[in-house]
Design a protein around this motif. Structure first.
Motif, PDB file in Angstrom:
ATOM      1  N   PHE A 223      35.988  38.265  30.832  1.00 18.06           N
ATOM      2  CA  PHE A 223      36.751  38.891  30.118  1.00 18.06           C
ATOM      3  C   PHE A 223      38.131  38.823  31.104  1.00 18.06           C
ATOM      4  CE2 PHE A 223      33.302  40.867  27.803  1.00 18.06           C
ATOM      5  CZ  PHE A 223      34.025  41.475  26.739  1.00 18.06           C
ATOM      6  N   GLY A 224      38.039  37.953  32.046  1.00 21.23           N
ATOM      7  CA  GLY A 224      39.486  37.620  32.633  1.00 21.23           C
ATOM      8  C   GLY A 224      39.560  38.544  34.001  1.00 21.23           C
ATOM      9  N   LEU A 225      38.393  39.089  34.455  1.00 20.68           N
ATOM     10  CA  LEU A 225      38.408  39.876  35.720  1.00 20.68           C
ATOM     11  C   LEU A 225      38.526  39.253  36.773  1.00 20.68           C
ATOM     12  CD1 LEU A 225      36.236  42.990  34.385  1.00 20.68           C
ATOM     13  CD2 LEU A 225      38.788  42.930  34.314  1.00 20.68           C
ATOM     14  N   LYS A 226      39.472  39.103  37.535  1.00 18.52           N
ATOM     15  CA  LYS A 226      39.371  38.455  39.016  1.00 18.52           C
ATOM     16  C   LYS A 226      38.955  39.323  40.109  1.00 18.52           C
ATOM     17  CE  LYS A 226      43.578  35.810  37.443  1.00 18.52           C
ATOM     18  NZ  LYS A 226      44.867  35.352  37.819  1.00 18.52           N
ATOM     19  N   LYS A 279      34.199  26.092  43.813  1.00 14.36           N
ATOM     20  CA  LYS A 279      35.723  26.600  44.785  1.00 14.36           C
ATOM     21  C   LYS A 279      36.987  26.344  44.064  1.00 14.36           C
ATOM     22  CE  LYS A 279      32.909  25.071  49.111  1.00 14.36           C
ATOM     23  NZ  LYS A 279      33.286  24.048  50.189  1.00 14.36           N
ATOM     24  N   ASP A 280      36.776  25.052  43.113  1.00 10.94           N
ATOM     25  CA  ASP A 280      38.532  24.940  42.604  1.00 10.94           C
ATOM     26  C   ASP A 280      38.319  25.669  41.399  1.00 10.94           C
ATOM     27  OD1 ASP A 280      38.548  23.202  44.646  1.00 10.94           O
ATOM     28  OD2 ASP A 280      38.178  21.436  43.517  1.00 10.94           O
ATOM     29  N   THR A 281      37.615  25.906  40.702  1.00  4.15           N
ATOM     30  CA  THR A 281      37.557  26.506  39.366  1.00  4.15           C
ATOM     31  C   THR A 281      37.503  28.040  39.267  1.00  4.15           C
ATOM     32  OG1 THR A 281      36.804  24.595  38.203  1.00  4.15           O
ATOM     33  CG2 THR A 281      37.007  26.473  36.826  1.00  4.15           C
ATOM     34  N   TYR A 282      36.742  28.509  40.180  1.00  6.40           N
ATOM     35  CA  TYR A 282      36.510  29.958  40.265  1.00  6.40           C
ATOM     36  C   TYR A 282      36.741  30.465  41.747  1.00  6.40           C
ATOM     37  CZ  TYR A 282      34.471  29.228  35.710  1.00  6.40           C
ATOM     38  OH  TYR A 282      34.170  28.890  34.523  1.00  6.40           O
ATOM     39  N   GLY A 283      37.618  29.597  42.423  1.00  2.00           N
ATOM     40  CA  GLY A 283      37.954  30.329  43.644  1.00  2.00           C
ATOM     41  C   GLY A 283      36.971  30.987  44.574  1.00  2.00           C
ATOM     42  N   GLY A 284      35.511  30.189  44.711  1.00  2.02           N
ATOM     43  CA  GLY A 284      34.836  30.618  45.367  1.00  2.02           C
ATOM     44  C   GLY A 284      33.819  31.959  45.198  1.00  2.02           C
ATOM     45  N   TYR A 285      34.101  32.171  43.716  1.00  6.43           N
ATOM     46  CA  TYR A 285      33.453  33.354  43.200  1.00  6.43           C
ATOM     47  C   TYR A 285      31.962  33.296  43.156  1.00  6.43           C
ATOM     48  CZ  TYR A 285      33.234  37.552  40.160  1.00  6.43           C
ATOM     49  OH  TYR A 285      33.101  38.829  39.818  1.00  6.43           O
ATOM     50  N   PHE A 286      31.470  31.829  42.862  1.00  6.90           N
ATOM     51  CA  PHE A 286      30.038  31.580  43.068  1.00  6.90           C
ATOM     52  C   PHE A 286      30.042  30.998  44.529  1.00  6.90           C
ATOM     53  CE2 PHE A 286      31.384  31.683  38.586  1.00  6.90           C
ATOM     54  CZ  PHE A 286      30.292  32.188  38.000  1.00  6.90           C
TER      55      PHE A 286
END
Length: 298
Positions: A223-226, A279-286
């Motif tokens: 849903f595009g929540l960062k 890291k690159d696509t999800y900014g370290g979210y995972f």
């Protein structure tokens, strides 16, 4: 007589040549169908399709490096999308898919206890934060008495969400509730919020209807929540029970060929290429978790 002998000799030679030719053809076909000198089977003999159940479009990105790597192993990894957390384990247990990868350890164990599924963890994948989001507030400190906070209604994700609210200073839980607390385990409200339990997959779309909500990571991304938009970020990331995983049918693991294929799937995911996507696509979210544990070791 002499002529008859010559004819007989020629006929015998022709039959011998035909026999040798037939033997040669059989040998060639056998070589194609059997392992090569290097021990590898031919492409047609080795190719296999593995159906992997996932929940959320982000898994298409997360599994892309593994999917590409597995092609070289003769494995076609087919991702099967599900819209909720209930169906994938049922589909796996029933043989509709070969593996699934969408849940953490607590959720899997709860499903096994509730439904008697003969499925198990074969490889750890990552841990993702369970953050608190709001369309109306910019800080968790702005929450006040009477505000509504939504959490997932399933036992395990709901329990983890309550722990997030506790870490945020909103509530206090019974310390004996362990990893699966429920609303009944709340012993004190530091802020008089109203907790509303909703299906995890509908919480992002209902975010405007509540004051705040704890949103599962994959749905937040869909849903595009960062993560940097969260009014409170999950800080409980080192607990193994919250690590996500790859699950398989226990019976399939008794088949050495299937077990070998599944081991390749696990190793393909646990790679530097996958971590680069984190890291690159999800900014370290995972965050990778438990990649050093070989759960398929005999």
């Amino acid at each position: 007589m002499k002529r008859n002998k010559i004819i007989a000799v020629l006929l015998s030679a022709a039959l011998l040549a035909l026999a040798l030719s037939a033997c040669g053809s059989k040998s060639h076909a056998s070589k194609e169908d059997s392992p090569s000198e290097s021990g590898q089977k031919t492409e047609s003999a080795a190719k296999v399709t593995v159906k992997l159940g996932v929940v959320g479009s982000i898994y298409e990105d997360l599994w892309k490096p593994a999917k590409e790597a597995l092609k070289d192993e003769g494995i076609d990894l087919e991702l099967v999308q599900f819209s909720d957390y209930v169906t994938p384990n049922n589909a796996l247990a029933n043989g509709e898919i070969d593996l699934n990868s969408f849940q953490h350890r607590i959720y899997l164990q709860n499903e096994i206890d509730s439904h008697g599924y003969k499925i198990q963890n074969i490889g750890n994948t990552f841990i993702i934060p369970l953050n608190l989001y709001s369309r109306k507030l910019s800080s968790v400190k702005e929450l006040k008495d009477g505000d509504t906070v939504a959490i997932p209604d399933d036992l395990t994700n709901g329990g983890r969400a309550l722990k997030v609210l506790e870490a945020a200073g909103l509530i206090e839980l019974d310390p004996n509730a362990a990893f699966n607390p429920t609303i009944d385990n709340i012993v004190k409200y530091h802020v008089g919020i109203k907790i509303e339990e909703l299906k995890a997959n509908v919480i992002p779309s209902a975010l405007s209807d509540v004051t705040a909500a704890v949103v599962n990571g994959n749905y937040a991304l869909d849903f595009g929540l960062k993560s940097d938009e969260a009014i409170y970020k999950d800080s409980v990331l080192d607990v193994e029970e919250y690590w996500n995983l790859i699950a398989a049918r226990t019976a399939d693991l008794e088949d050495p060929d299937k077990a070998a294929v599944y081991e390749k799937v696990v190793k393909a995911f646990q790679s530097p290429e996958t971590e680069k996507v984190f890291k690159d696509t999800y900014g370290g979210y995972f965050i990778k978790a438990g990649w050093d544990q070989n759960l398929l070791a005999k």
